[in-house]
Each structure stands twice: as structure tokens, then as C-alpha cells.
Design an enzyme around this catalytic site. Sequence first.
Site, PDB file in Angstrom:
ATOM      1  N   ALA A 157      11.785  -2.618   6.700  1.00  0.00           N
ATOM      2  CA  ALA A 157      11.227  -1.655   7.656  1.00  0.00           C
ATOM      3  C   ALA A 157      11.537  -0.221   7.274  1.00  0.00           C
ATOM      4  O   ALA A 157      10.794   0.698   7.621  1.00  0.00           O
ATOM      5  CB  ALA A 157      11.778  -1.938   9.049  1.00  0.00           C
ATOM      6  N   CYS A 158      12.626  -0.018   6.574  1.00  0.00           N
ATOM      7  CA  CYS A 158      13.177   1.314   6.335  1.00  0.00           C
ATOM      8  C   CYS A 158      12.467   2.038   5.191  1.00  0.00           C
ATOM      9  O   CYS A 158      12.424   1.523   4.070  1.00  0.00           O
ATOM     10  CB  CYS A 158      14.670   1.181   6.023  1.00  0.00           C
ATOM     11  N   PRO A 159      11.947   3.236   5.426  1.00  0.00           N
ATOM     12  CA  PRO A 159      11.260   3.953   4.343  1.00  0.00           C
ATOM     13  C   PRO A 159      12.183   4.379   3.212  1.00  0.00           C
ATOM     14  O   PRO A 159      11.762   4.467   2.050  1.00  0.00           O
ATOM     15  CB  PRO A 159      10.666   5.178   5.054  1.00  0.00           C
ATOM     16  N   HIS A 208      12.753   1.328   1.183  1.00  0.00           N
ATOM     17  CA  HIS A 208      11.481   0.985   0.547  1.00  0.00           C
ATOM     18  C   HIS A 208      11.342   1.687  -0.804  1.00  0.00           C
ATOM     19  O   HIS A 208      10.835   1.111  -1.768  1.00  0.00           O
ATOM     20  CB  HIS A 208      10.331   1.371   1.482  1.00  0.00           C
TER      21      HIS A 208
END
Length: 320
Positions: A47-49, A52
Amino acid sequence: MSNITKWDSKDGEFRRQVSSFRSFVEADPSAEFPAEAGRYHLYVSLACPWAHRTLIVRKLKGLEGMIGVSVVHYLLGPNGWKFASPEDVPGATLDTVNGAEYIRDIYLKAEPEYSARYTVPVLWDKKKNTIVSNESSEIIRMFNTAFDGIVDPEYRGITFYPEDLRKDIDEINEWIYDTINNGVYKTGFATAQEAYEKHCVPLFESLERVEKILSGNEFLLGSRMTEADIRLFTTIVRFDPVYHGHFKCNLKQIATGYPNILRWAREFYQLPGIKDTVNMEHIKKHYYMSHTQINPTKVVPLSNGPDLESPSIKPASRPY
């Protein structure tokens, strides 16, 4: 509300914590953390940019067989990020390296007195049993070059931080980070009207600036895809499905308001391997179900944002 999920300061402003572990993996065999196959492990949230970014560079540099990965549950609860089996949460994993239940256990194993936030990504050294780094911008630089001597030949020399563009990359990273990457958070976690407007307006000014750049460029700095594109993409792919509604970044949408950014996002998404790093279920459920101070009902909207798989957009030439 626990400190884990309390994001704002007394003045209604969101201020991001500075990363605490800032060591480097290096190509030099005599370094404190030398590049070795199988030695390092990456802890992420899909979920975490910020996490990512690291998954993208790990993929594009051919490091998947060399650096293992563990993925936390998409929910960020009172005790922080928790590991889960893929049977219970598709896409998640258990921690097969340290047997930790939570990411915080990893931090406390490395530093028993640690008292700041337990964030992802985390790069772990299995030999020294410690955290190398929890700073995504530095982890992607390590992945970019440190392992070049031991990766498969087809990945050697690929760089997303080329020497001739470093000054330009650093300059564009600076304002994109402040007003877009972190700008969506400063907007979305603001708990005062003044703080919200203070960050929402510059966010869209910067998106207009990016739109103009991409009206003449294939990628942010021309025909080559660099780490600047990687760092921007992880925010843009989350913008319409999450930040536009959940974080009230709603002056425009990428799908309808920024045709050049949308073209660029499609081209980036369609590069080999990128799609594999995007898990929209984890992204949407994390934000809408974890931030109960913003969305107490935990209802998750249906839209995944614009279709990035079509139309097909091929790079004009090899982009990296």
C-alpha cells in the site's frame, strides 16, 4: 487514539518523521554492508508509496532472486504494520527471516531503545541482524548500483540515476517530493482548514508544472526514464483512487484533468514488470480502512482510477 495512527500536530499540520537508519549497502567487499546475494531482506507494504519505490527498482534491476521480500497486512493498526499469511490476506506474507509478528519487532531487534515510528520500507541485513536503512530514497540508490557486479549481465549498467542527469534529477525530486509525494499527505492529514489549503493549492500547482513538462517530454527528464519518474509514479497511481477523495486532493483528477500525466502513467505502468508491483486492493483497503479518523465507516470506494493497461503505449526507444 494511539500515537501510531495520530498523524497531525497541534497546529493541524502533518510533519513526516525523518528516517533513523541511514547506512548503505556498497559494492566494495570491505564495506560495513557489502553487496552480497541473499544477505539482505526487504520489508514492505504494497500500500505504501515509499515502499513501492523500492519494489520497482528491485524488479527493474533484476534483484528479486538476490534480495528477499516480506509483505505486511494492508491494515495499519494500533500496533503498527502486522505480518499475515497469504491465505488470510492475499499478497501479504509471514516474516520468514526473523519470525516477527509486527514490523516494530524488527526495529526493536535492531535497536531495543527505538521509540520513533515503525515505518516501511526496511532493508534488513541477515548476517549482522540489523537494519541497514529505512529511507526509501537511499534504498533505491543502493539497488541502482551496489549490486551491479553480481547481478545477471542483462541488468548491469542499467541506471536510474545517470551521472549526466543527477543535478536535474535532484532538483526535480526536491519539489516533487515536497509538494506532490508528501504534499498529498500534508493535505490529507491536515486537521485545520488553513493547513489543508496551504498544502492543497501547491500540490495542484506542481501537478500543472508536471503536466507542462510532460507535454514536451516522454519522461520527466526527456526520453530516459529515471528515478524521478519512479518516485512520481507511486503517488500518481494512487491519486485518483485514494488521494482525490480520501485526502481531499480534489481540484482535479488525473483521469480527466491531466492528459499528459495520464499518458506518461500508462507508458510507465506498461513497462515490463511494473504492473506486478501494483496491488490496488492493498492500496485502497489500507488507506480507507486504516485511517479511521478520516473514514470512520471503513467503506472502500469501488474505483481503481484510470485504466493504465490501455490504450497500449510503447516507449519511443529503450527508456533505461
